[in-house]
Design a protein around this motif. Sequence first.
Motif, PDB file in Angstrom:
ATOM      1  N   ALA A  43       0.847  -1.460  -0.106  1.00  0.00           N
ATOM      2  CA  ALA A  43      -0.091  -0.376  -0.270  1.00  0.00           C
ATOM      3  C   ALA A  43       0.949   1.438   0.118  1.00  0.00           C
ATOM      4  O   ALA A  43       0.914   2.005  -0.532  1.00  0.00           O
ATOM      5  CB  ALA A  43      -0.629   0.286   0.504  1.00  0.00           C
ATOM      6  N   TYR A  44       1.980   1.211   0.757  1.00  0.00           N
ATOM      7  CA  TYR A  44       3.102   2.291   1.208  1.00  0.00           C
ATOM      8  C   TYR A  44       3.944   2.263  -0.066  1.00  0.00           C
ATOM      9  O   TYR A  44       4.683   3.298  -0.515  1.00  0.00           O
ATOM     10  CB  TYR A  44       2.950   2.992   2.349  1.00  0.00           C
ATOM     11  N   ALA A  45       3.879   1.199  -0.654  1.00  0.00           N
ATOM     12  CA  ALA A  45       4.444   1.888  -2.183  1.00  0.00           C
ATOM     13  C   ALA A  45       3.715   2.819  -3.280  1.00  0.00           C
ATOM     14  O   ALA A  45       4.683   3.082  -4.264  1.00  0.00           O
ATOM     15  CB  ALA A  45       5.242   0.013  -2.615  1.00  0.00           C
ATOM     16  N   LEU A  46       2.782   1.885  -3.631  1.00  0.00           N
ATOM     17  CA  LEU A  46       1.717   3.075  -4.209  1.00  0.00           C
ATOM     18  C   LEU A  46       1.509   4.120  -3.670  1.00  0.00           C
ATOM     19  O   LEU A  46       1.469   5.049  -4.477  1.00  0.00           O
ATOM     20  CB  LEU A  46       0.683   2.194  -4.407  1.00  0.00           C
ATOM     21  N   ARG A  47       1.698   4.681  -2.581  1.00  0.00           N
ATOM     22  CA  ARG A  47       1.171   5.486  -1.974  1.00  0.00           C
ATOM     23  C   ARG A  47       2.477   6.405  -2.216  1.00  0.00           C
ATOM     24  O   ARG A  47       2.715   7.951  -2.448  1.00  0.00           O
ATOM     25  CB  ARG A  47       1.175   5.888  -0.502  1.00  0.00           C
TER      26      ARG A  47
ATOM     27  N   LEU B 122       7.843  -3.741  -3.099  1.00  0.00           N
ATOM     28  CA  LEU B 122       7.587  -4.042  -1.595  1.00  0.00           C
ATOM     29  C   LEU B 122       9.335  -3.472  -1.009  1.00  0.00           C
ATOM     30  O   LEU B 122       8.977  -2.705  -0.176  1.00  0.00           O
ATOM     31  CB  LEU B 122       8.377  -5.409  -1.138  1.00  0.00           C
ATOM     32  N   GLY B 123      10.203  -3.300  -1.713  1.00  0.00           N
ATOM     33  CA  GLY B 123      11.768  -2.640  -0.965  1.00  0.00           C
ATOM     34  C   GLY B 123      11.295  -0.579  -1.124  1.00  0.00           C
ATOM     35  O   GLY B 123      11.506   0.144  -0.164  1.00  0.00           O
ATOM     36  N   LEU B 124      10.474  -0.442  -1.949  1.00  0.00           N
ATOM     37  CA  LEU B 124      10.112   1.405  -2.228  1.00  0.00           C
ATOM     38  C   LEU B 124       8.991   0.826  -1.399  1.00  0.00           C
ATOM     39  O   LEU B 124       9.080   2.046  -0.199  1.00  0.00           O
ATOM     40  CB  LEU B 124       9.060   1.398  -3.171  1.00  0.00           C
ATOM     41  N   GLY B 125       7.924   0.586  -0.777  1.00  0.00           N
ATOM     42  CA  GLY B 125       6.540   0.637   0.457  1.00  0.00           C
ATOM     43  C   GLY B 125       8.018   0.181   1.773  1.00  0.00           C
ATOM     44  O   GLY B 125       7.432   1.364   2.609  1.00  0.00           O
ATOM     45  N   GLN B 126       8.691  -0.242   2.179  1.00  0.00           N
ATOM     46  CA  GLN B 126       9.180  -0.210   3.141  1.00  0.00           C
ATOM     47  C   GLN B 126      10.444   0.692   3.443  1.00  0.00           C
ATOM     48  O   GLN B 126      10.174   1.157   4.281  1.00  0.00           O
ATOM     49  CB  GLN B 126      10.267  -1.948   3.467  1.00  0.00           C
ATOM     50  N   LEU B 127      11.041   1.177   2.271  1.00  0.00           N
ATOM     51  CA  LEU B 127      11.936   2.576   2.782  1.00  0.00           C
ATOM     52  C   LEU B 127      11.099   3.668   2.907  1.00  0.00           C
ATOM     53  O   LEU B 127      11.099   3.799   3.725  1.00  0.00           O
ATOM     54  CB  LEU B 127      12.240   2.370   1.120  1.00  0.00           C
ATOM     55  N   TRP B 128      10.043   3.438   2.849  1.00  0.00           N
ATOM     56  CA  TRP B 128       9.004   4.598   2.302  1.00  0.00           C
ATOM     57  C   TRP B 128       8.118   4.643   3.739  1.00  0.00           C
ATOM     58  O   TRP B 128       8.136   5.672   4.648  1.00  0.00           O
ATOM     59  CB  TRP B 128       7.868   4.818   1.381  1.00  0.00           C
ATOM     60  N   MET B 129       8.314   3.170   4.255  1.00  0.00           N
ATOM     61  CA  MET B 129       7.051   3.159   5.557  1.00  0.00           C
ATOM     62  C   MET B 129       8.294   3.699   6.378  1.00  0.00           C
ATOM     63  O   MET B 129       7.962   4.038   8.002  1.00  0.00           O
ATOM     64  CB  MET B 129       6.347   1.624   5.596  1.00  0.00           C
ATOM     65  N   GLY B 130       9.622   3.254   6.581  1.00  0.00           N
ATOM     66  CA  GLY B 130      10.617   3.656   7.525  1.00  0.00           C
ATOM     67  C   GLY B 130      11.227   4.609   7.391  1.00  0.00           C
ATOM     68  O   GLY B 130      11.258   5.544   8.887  1.00  0.00           O
ATOM     69  N   THR B 131      10.975   5.364   6.408  1.00  0.00           N
ATOM     70  CA  THR B 131      11.868   6.865   6.764  1.00  0.00           C
ATOM     71  C   THR B 131      10.330   7.797   7.188  1.00  0.00           C
ATOM     72  O   THR B 131      11.036   8.681   7.837  1.00  0.00           O
ATOM     73  CB  THR B 131      12.216   8.104   5.134  1.00  0.00           C
ATOM     74  N   GLN B 132       8.791   7.409   6.629  1.00  0.00           N
ATOM     75  CA  GLN B 132       7.729   8.525   7.107  1.00  0.00           C
ATOM     76  C   GLN B 132       7.328   7.388   8.280  1.00  0.00           C
ATOM     77  O   GLN B 132       6.559   8.416   8.947  1.00  0.00           O
ATOM     78  CB  GLN B 132       6.502   7.997   6.258  1.00  0.00           C
ATOM     79  N   GLN B 133       8.721   7.185   9.307  1.00  0.00           N
ATOM     80  CA  GLN B 133       7.555   6.007  10.651  1.00  0.00           C
ATOM     81  C   GLN B 133       6.359   5.993  10.747  1.00  0.00           C
ATOM     82  O   GLN B 133       5.523   6.269  11.316  1.00  0.00           O
ATOM     83  CB  GLN B 133       8.372   7.179  11.776  1.00  0.00           C
ATOM     84  N   ILE B 134       5.683   5.046   9.303  1.00  0.00           N
ATOM     85  CA  ILE B 134       4.166   4.375   9.584  1.00  0.00           C
ATOM     86  C   ILE B 134       4.357   3.959  10.643  1.00  0.00           C
ATOM     87  O   ILE B 134       4.707   2.318  10.619  1.00  0.00           O
ATOM     88  CB  ILE B 134       4.034   4.768   7.774  1.00  0.00           C
TER      89      ILE B 134
END
Length: 742
Positions: free
Chosen positions: A481-485, A727-739
Amino acid sequence: MRKRLEITITGLVQGVGFRPFVARLASELGLAGQVANNPAGLELVLEGPAPQLKQFVARLKAEKPAFSHFETCKIVELSAKGLEDFTIAQSQQSGPVLGWVLPDLAPCKNCLKELNDPQDRRFGYPFLNCTECGPRYSVVHRLPYDRAQTTMAGFPLCPLCLAEYKDPQNRRYHAQPTACPTCGPQLSFNSPVSEAQGPPALEAAKRLLNAGGVLAWKGVGGYLLSCRADLEAPLKKLRQKKNRQFKPFALLLKDLEATRQLAEVSEIEAQLLTSPQAPIVLLKAKSSPQPLIAPGCPYLGIMLPSSPLHYLLLDQYPLVATSGNLSGEPLCITEDEAFERLGELADGFLTHNRPILRGIDDSVVQLVGDQPQFLRRARGYAPLPLSLSQPLPATLGLGGDIKSCLALSRGAQVFLSQHLGDLDLPLAQAGYLKHLADFQQLFEVEVTQSFGDLHPRYRSLDLARGQGFLPRFFQHHAAHAYALRAEAQTMGEALAIVADGTGYGPDGQIWGCELFLTKEKNYHPLAHLASFPLLGGDIATKEPGRIAFSLLNQALGPEVALQWAQEILQKSPTEGQIWLQMAQTGLNSPKCRSLGRLFDGVSALLGLGLEVEYEAQAAMALEWALEPDAAQIEPYPMTDWDWFLMIKQLWRDHQGGRPRAQIAAAFHNGLVKAMLESAQKTGVNQVLLTGGCFQNRYLQNQVVLALKSQGFNPIVHRLLPPNDANLGLGQLWMGTQQITED
Ligand SMILES: [Zn+2]
Ligand SMILES: [Zn+2]
Ligand SMILES: [Zn+2]
């Protein structure tokens, strides 16, 4: 009166032949000025009469190099300051100052002209290229992008090539991998019966293909296996030796005309096929494809030549082009690897002495509605970065274990690796490790944090830990979901419908159809598919009959399930009883709520996908069963994501002899309706559609249409595949945005 234009361009304008193009155009129109690269793009000053300046601007946009792309183009008009000639300002280094590497690009039209011109000194030369085309990512050791840092370093330029390289008006000005027959790489051919070098090597390879042999040859990003697609014998041999009965082969065709003979080609598909990226495009076959090429599949994967050698190898007949390895394994890139791994499969080898540094698969694209969707993002696209709205700390997203793909952020850009395969396979693990190191070195990033998948047994995590990383984890479908966001730069609330294969759930169950309410900093689970026991765990993916049994047992009771297993799967009563016990007790049968597995089960239930050779084969068979009027068929009922009534009705229809095409349509339409109802219930305007099931073009297209018709704003993947490659992009985004989950 002379005027002055100051033009600032941002976007993809470096390393693609832009400066020589501008210099030629200015000289043609008699304009003075200067062009220089800057970190964001390019600055251009022009002086001359107003009509010529106007012409310049029009032609700048119309005739720019094929791969260049303007993000912004700002033009300021002033009075002339008395410039007299046109110069290319020297940047500190000869290559782009962007700090990233371009992908490998198919030959441009000028290079093709030379390739086919008997008067040209590069006539028939398989390694010609220029600033607008040729190898990049596959040959660059490190930045700055300079010949000495590429695998062309071992080929000193001859005087003619050097003169072109130094001439600002020439399209080979600073073309780092430029070469000619005098100074560049050469082909070699060998087979058990003959050997040849240079042009005779090409002739020998073509003779082998002509005679129905299987050729292993060195493409852009690795070795391919090819044979004539119009002969049965080599196709049979290839299928038999690769132990691959069902998985479609891609075709390599000469041009659009040849493509149109085999498949329907829309204008957008034609653009994709002939683009510098030259991906494999999945096209609707005109007649049902040859069973040895794409068994049971209504689509053909077709690509046009992506290197001069591709052009030279093609004759009057189409070729099959398949990676020379097991599916999920990385390509062979060295001669030694190729001889060792492909020796059994090939009758001869066409190699050359320009080393490949990184294995890069062919990209695969399909059109959904009128928009391209990536199924595999690799050659021609990787490692181009995705631009984000804000800079991020240097972070690594480790991706998933299948369709593995790394994401690495540097500033406001995220670099995405090519497809790295299936990490269950030792060779793919080695490839993953290599890219992990290579990616950081190439982009000169010191990673400060890394993020991966929650699955405790994912190899990517072990591999990363072995390199000293201490990744933190995110749930698989939240990462989708966050990869797409991140990709779509979505702001505010959005409903995420993640329709996927399998991913690890924090409750230890197999998740795979998850609805979340997502916000910038947190998300909340809303709903999921009703679960069913996955008999035997992972093995059910390969034997979808187990899923069908499970569904039947739950929806129609044990008698129906047992009888079906006996009649259709030829299971003995004892075997049936064991399955029943597994279903009832959960023994070795985790609860599963994956939509991909539901597709598999329904496909098996209808007798479409009982025998499965590759991932998602059964699910795809269900999509392939659809007919053009599918959208008219009444949907099966599904309430709150419970498939109970759906399977009940589906089974009755099947027993009653309703055509499979209609049943498949009612099933798809039931899911579309369920998605629309979820959107209506949630009442959030933005709806994210992600996960591997959206590779099903009918499903994605119908959901998008249904949502739009009710005023929703559906958001789908444009730059990355909807599958686990994001998934890699989603994980990266979730991690850096502290989701976090709330
Ligand atoms: Zn070119
Ligand atoms: Zn030369
Ligand atoms: Zn997934």
